[in-house]
Design a protein around this motif. Sequence first.
Motif, short mmCIF file in Angstrom:
data_model
loop_
_atom_site.label_atom_id
_atom_site.label_comp_id
_atom_site.label_asym_id
_atom_site.label_seq_id
_atom_site.Cartn_x
_atom_site.Cartn_y
_atom_site.Cartn_z
N GLY A 282 0.80 -1.22 0.00
CA GLY A 282 0.00 0.00 0.00
C GLY A 282 0.83 1.26 0.00
N ARG A 283 2.02 1.23 0.60
CA ARG A 283 2.89 2.40 0.62
C ARG A 283 3.59 2.54 -0.73
NH1 ARG A 283 6.66 2.47 5.63
NH2 ARG A 283 6.43 4.72 5.39
N PHE A 284 4.08 3.73 -1.02
CA PHE A 284 4.67 3.92 -2.34
C PHE A 284 6.15 4.25 -2.25
CE2 PHE A 284 3.62 8.24 -1.13
CZ PHE A 284 4.59 9.03 -1.74
N PHE A 285 6.81 4.04 -3.37
CA PHE A 285 8.23 4.31 -3.53
C PHE A 285 8.41 5.24 -4.72
CE2 PHE A 285 7.80 0.25 -1.52
CZ PHE A 285 8.91 0.05 -0.72
N PHE A 286 9.56 5.89 -4.78
CA PHE A 286 9.97 6.58 -5.99
C PHE A 286 10.94 5.66 -6.72
CE2 PHE A 286 8.82 10.32 -3.38
CZ PHE A 286 7.90 10.90 -4.26
N TRP A 287 10.67 5.41 -7.99
CA TRP A 287 11.46 4.51 -8.80
C TRP A 287 12.17 5.31 -9.89
CZ3 TRP A 287 11.00 -0.48 -6.96
CH2 TRP A 287 9.87 -0.75 -6.15
N ARG A 288 13.46 5.10 -10.01
CA ARG A 288 14.25 5.77 -11.04
C ARG A 288 14.97 4.68 -11.85
NH1 ARG A 288 15.69 11.13 -10.99
NH2 ARG A 288 15.18 11.25 -8.77
#
Length: 494
Positions: A282-288
Motif C-alpha cells: 500500500g505504501r509507495f516508492f519513488f522509482w528511477r
Amino acid sequence: MTSLLTPDTPVESSPVPARQTPPTGVERFRPQARRRLARADFLGALGWLSGVVAVALWLADGGGRGFASFAGTMTALGIVAGLIGMNLVLLMLLLAARIPFIDNTIGHDRALEIHKTLGKPALYLLLAHGLFIAIGYGAAEGLDPISESVSLWVNVPDMWLAFVSMALFIAVVVTSLVAVRRRFPYEFWYAIHVLTYAAVATAIPHQFSVGGPFAEGTWQRWYWLALCVATGAALLFYRVYQPLAASSRHQLTVSRVVRVAPDVFSIEMTGRHLERLAGSGGRFFFWRFLAAGHWWQAHPFSLSAEPAMSAGPQSTGHGSASQGKLRITVRNLGDGSARLARIKPGTKVAIEGPYGMFGTAARTRNKVVMIGAGIGITPLRSLLESTPFEPGRATVLIRGHDESELFLGQEIMALCQARGATLFHLTGPRSSGNHTWLPQSAAAAGFTLSSYAPNVADADVYVCGPTPWAASVIRDVQSAGVPAEQLHYERFDW
C-alpha cells in the motif's frame, strides 16, 4: 469467503461471509493508533512552539527595547516577521525532508500539504521583514524606504544575498500556484522548487554577518545555528544518503515487463535483502530506472505484490545475501509512464521509500474495508497480502467499467479466498451526471457502501483510485459514520 456482487443484485440478497469471527473485545490496532495521534499532537505543538521560541529568545536578548520609537518599532516588527518567516521556511524544509517520524505519523501527502500551506505565509512574512526593516532603518537615517534599500544593498556585507534570496522565494511560491503549475511539466516545477534550498542558503549569511539579533554571545545565534544545521543534516540524510544507501543495498534490476491489460503493465524486479521491504503493501516508492531517457525521472508507484524471497541466500563477493523479487503495476497515463513499458530487462533501478501512511501502520481497528478503482486497485492487492486481519473481517470492493478494468482481479480473488475476505466486483457504467462511485444499476437500486460492508463504521477504510471517483467514495464513507482517523486515502505527492 469470496463473493461477486453484480450491480443489479438487490441489497437484501447481498452475500454475507460464511465465517464470522466472534468479537474478541480487544482491538489490537487501537494502541498504535493512540500513539500515532499522540505523535501528531506532539508535532503540531512543536511547530507552534518553534515560532514562540524564536520570538521569546529575541525578547530575552533585549529585543523589546526597540519599541521606544517609531524607527525602532518598525525595525522590531521587521525582525519579528523575519524570525517567524524563517522559522516557517525551516519547518517547510523539514516537512519535505521525508523524515520517517513525520511520514509515519501524519503521512507523506499530509506533510507536503502542510508544507504548501506554509509557503504563502512564509513569503508574506519575509516580504514584511524587508519592508519594515527598510522603513525602520530609513526613518533612523532620514531616508525613504527605497533609498534605504539601495544603501543596504551597497553598504552592508552579504545584504545583496538577502535580496537574491527574496527573489528566489517569490519565484518558488509563484510557480507553486496551481494555475501556474498546470502550465508547466512537473520537471520544470521540480527544478524551480530546488531553488528553495538556494533561497535558504542565500538568506542565512546576512543574518549572522550583520549582527543584531544573531550577534556574538546571544542565545539566538546558537539556537538558529543549531536549527539550520539540523535542517540541512536532515535533508542530506533522508533525501540524499538514504536513497543512495537503499539503492546500493537492494541492487534492483528489471527482470521483465508483463502486459496486464491494453494500457497496463507490470514491471518485475529482482534484488537483494528485499525482506527489509516486506510489510510495505500500500505504501509507495519513488522509482528511477537507470537507462537512457529515464534516469532523470522519478516515478511514484506502490508495490502491487509483497516482495517474494528465494528459497535461500546466494553468495556474492561480499558474502551471502538473500535474493528476491518485487513488482509494480503501471498504467499508461502519459508519456513518462508509457515509456516505462519499453524498459529493457537488466536495467538497474534506484529506489526511494517506502513513504506514506497507506499501510498497516495506519490501522486503528481489527476490521478493514478496501475500495479501489482502475490502477488504484493494485496497491490494495499488496495491502491485502500484507495487512493482518482474521477471516471474515475484511471486505474488498474493486470497481471498473467492465471485468477487463479490474486489474489483478484474479490475484485479488485468490488472496481473498486464501485469507477469508469478502470480495465484490463492481462493474458497469456510472450514471450520467450522477456523482456516485457505484455502477449505474447499483446506484439506481439504492446501494451505498453500507450495503456491501454493513459494519463499515467499525472498520479501517482504505480508498485508492482516480481523484473524482475517490472523492465520491469518501463522501459515502463519511455518510456511513466512519471517523476521520479510520479513513485512509493518500495521494502520491512529490
